[in-house]
Design a protein around this motif. Sequence first.
Motif, PDB file in Angstrom:
ATOM      1  N   VAL A 153     -33.041 -23.463 -65.978  1.00 16.77           N
ATOM      2  CA  VAL A 153     -34.426 -23.298 -65.537  1.00 16.77           C
ATOM      3  C   VAL A 153     -34.962 -22.014 -66.160  1.00 16.77           C
ATOM      4  O   VAL A 153     -34.304 -20.968 -66.122  1.00 16.77           O
ATOM      5  N   ARG A 155     -38.274 -19.590 -66.023  1.00 16.95           N
ATOM      6  CA  ARG A 155     -39.554 -19.247 -65.402  1.00 16.95           C
ATOM      7  C   ARG A 155     -40.182 -18.068 -66.136  1.00 16.95           C
ATOM      8  O   ARG A 155     -39.523 -17.057 -66.393  1.00 16.95           O
ATOM      9  N   TYR A 275     -31.996 -19.283 -65.054  1.00 16.50           N
ATOM     10  CA  TYR A 275     -30.938 -19.472 -64.069  1.00 16.50           C
ATOM     11  C   TYR A 275     -30.644 -20.963 -63.959  1.00 16.50           C
ATOM     12  O   TYR A 275     -31.464 -21.813 -64.313  1.00 16.50           O
ATOM     13  N   GLN A 277     -30.217 -24.367 -61.929  1.00 18.59           N
ATOM     14  CA  GLN A 277     -30.917 -24.897 -60.761  1.00 18.59           C
ATOM     15  C   GLN A 277     -30.059 -24.805 -59.509  1.00 18.59           C
ATOM     16  O   GLN A 277     -30.542 -24.456 -58.432  1.00 18.59           O
ATOM     17  N   ARG A 278     -28.766 -25.084 -59.654  1.00 17.72           N
ATOM     18  CA  ARG A 278     -27.902 -25.107 -58.459  1.00 17.72           C
ATOM     19  C   ARG A 278     -27.721 -23.712 -57.856  1.00 17.72           C
ATOM     20  O   ARG A 278     -27.404 -23.581 -56.680  1.00 17.72           O
ATOM     21  N   LEU A 280     -29.998 -21.654 -57.237  1.00 14.21           N
ATOM     22  CA  LEU A 280     -31.085 -21.387 -56.299  1.00 14.21           C
ATOM     23  C   LEU A 280     -30.652 -21.617 -54.857  1.00 14.21           C
ATOM     24  O   LEU A 280     -31.285 -21.131 -53.925  1.00 14.21           O
ATOM     25  N   HIS A 281     -29.591 -22.395 -54.670  1.00 12.99           N
ATOM     26  CA  HIS A 281     -29.130 -22.688 -53.316  1.00 12.99           C
ATOM     27  C   HIS A 281     -28.345 -21.520 -52.715  1.00 12.99           C
ATOM     28  O   HIS A 281     -27.984 -21.568 -51.546  1.00 12.99           O
ATOM     29  N   SER A 286     -31.826 -16.678 -54.591  1.00 10.51           N
ATOM     30  CA  SER A 286     -33.196 -16.972 -54.138  1.00 10.51           C
ATOM     31  C   SER A 286     -33.875 -15.710 -53.613  1.00 10.51           C
ATOM     32  O   SER A 286     -35.070 -15.498 -53.832  1.00 10.51           O
TER      33      SER A 286
END
Length: 315
Positions: A153, A155, A275, A277-278, A280-281, A286
């Motif tokens: 990801v 951003r 980063y 995606q996983r 973010l959990h 986060s």
Amino acid sequence: MDLNALRVFERVAATGSFTVTAHHFHRAVSSISRQIAALEESLGQQLLYRHTRAVTLTEAGERYYQDVREILEQLDLATEALMAPGSEPSGLLRLNAPVAFGQRQILPILHHFQRRYPAIKVELMLTDQLTDPVREGLDITFRVGELADTTLVARRLAPMNYVVAAAPAYLQRAGTPLTPADLSEHNCLLYQGEMGRQRWYFHHPEQPSLTCKVDGSLYSNDAESLVRAALMGQGLVMFPTWLIADELAAQALLPVLEQWRGEVAPGRRDIHVLYAQRRLHTRKVSAFLDHLFEVVGPVPPWDSWCERLLPGDNA
């Protein structure tokens, strides 16, 4: 299967080094080597080629590494969610950034972040070499400039706004350039990195874009050294505001060619955050991303004082 052996193997595979892995786990290199040998024996497969200066994966080792890395990440996520579902973010956060950007901008952000979340420890790796965030086991990577294709990801954090600037003493001695064409008569201090010597491009809303041939008495692969030279009055530099915002705010460096938007590449460049995606959990990731984008905001702190100097849209 020994879980610790899998973690050791993952680090050796990611770093290509028994020594770096030994430092990571605070163990002797011989202990790491024995544990890898025992893992290979239990699997009946050679996972690594041992060379004098480095360690590389065999074909079987590469396949095993990809699977083990995924399993360990999922295990860490499950353990964090189970052990402290309502607690404050904690654990080790691994970040990577270019050297100057990390020193100038990420360190102050981290200072306030860790005061806010004291249970989070941070491992900050600063390097101007491109790293593989997945192989290095990084949680978050900052990329400045062009963004290569990636499965991560990405951003957009902020634009790269460049300013041509010099010390008052230099401008008093050499005069102030009024157009980009005037730069041919000036001493321009140039960054010289992996992509070669810096070139300066200029854009104006009412005039054709220009590529200027600039030259000067000093080239360097270290941006901070060029900033220091400019502060001593040696010549002009073109750098992003995140690098020289303090010097501009203190008027130790004065901007010139304010009506032109400068670039060091034909197109517009940005700062991105990368980063998986996983990740973010995880609360630590986060929480840091929330804090980062809250601090940077629509107008980064390094641009807030000089919005009037930046032609065009900041967004």
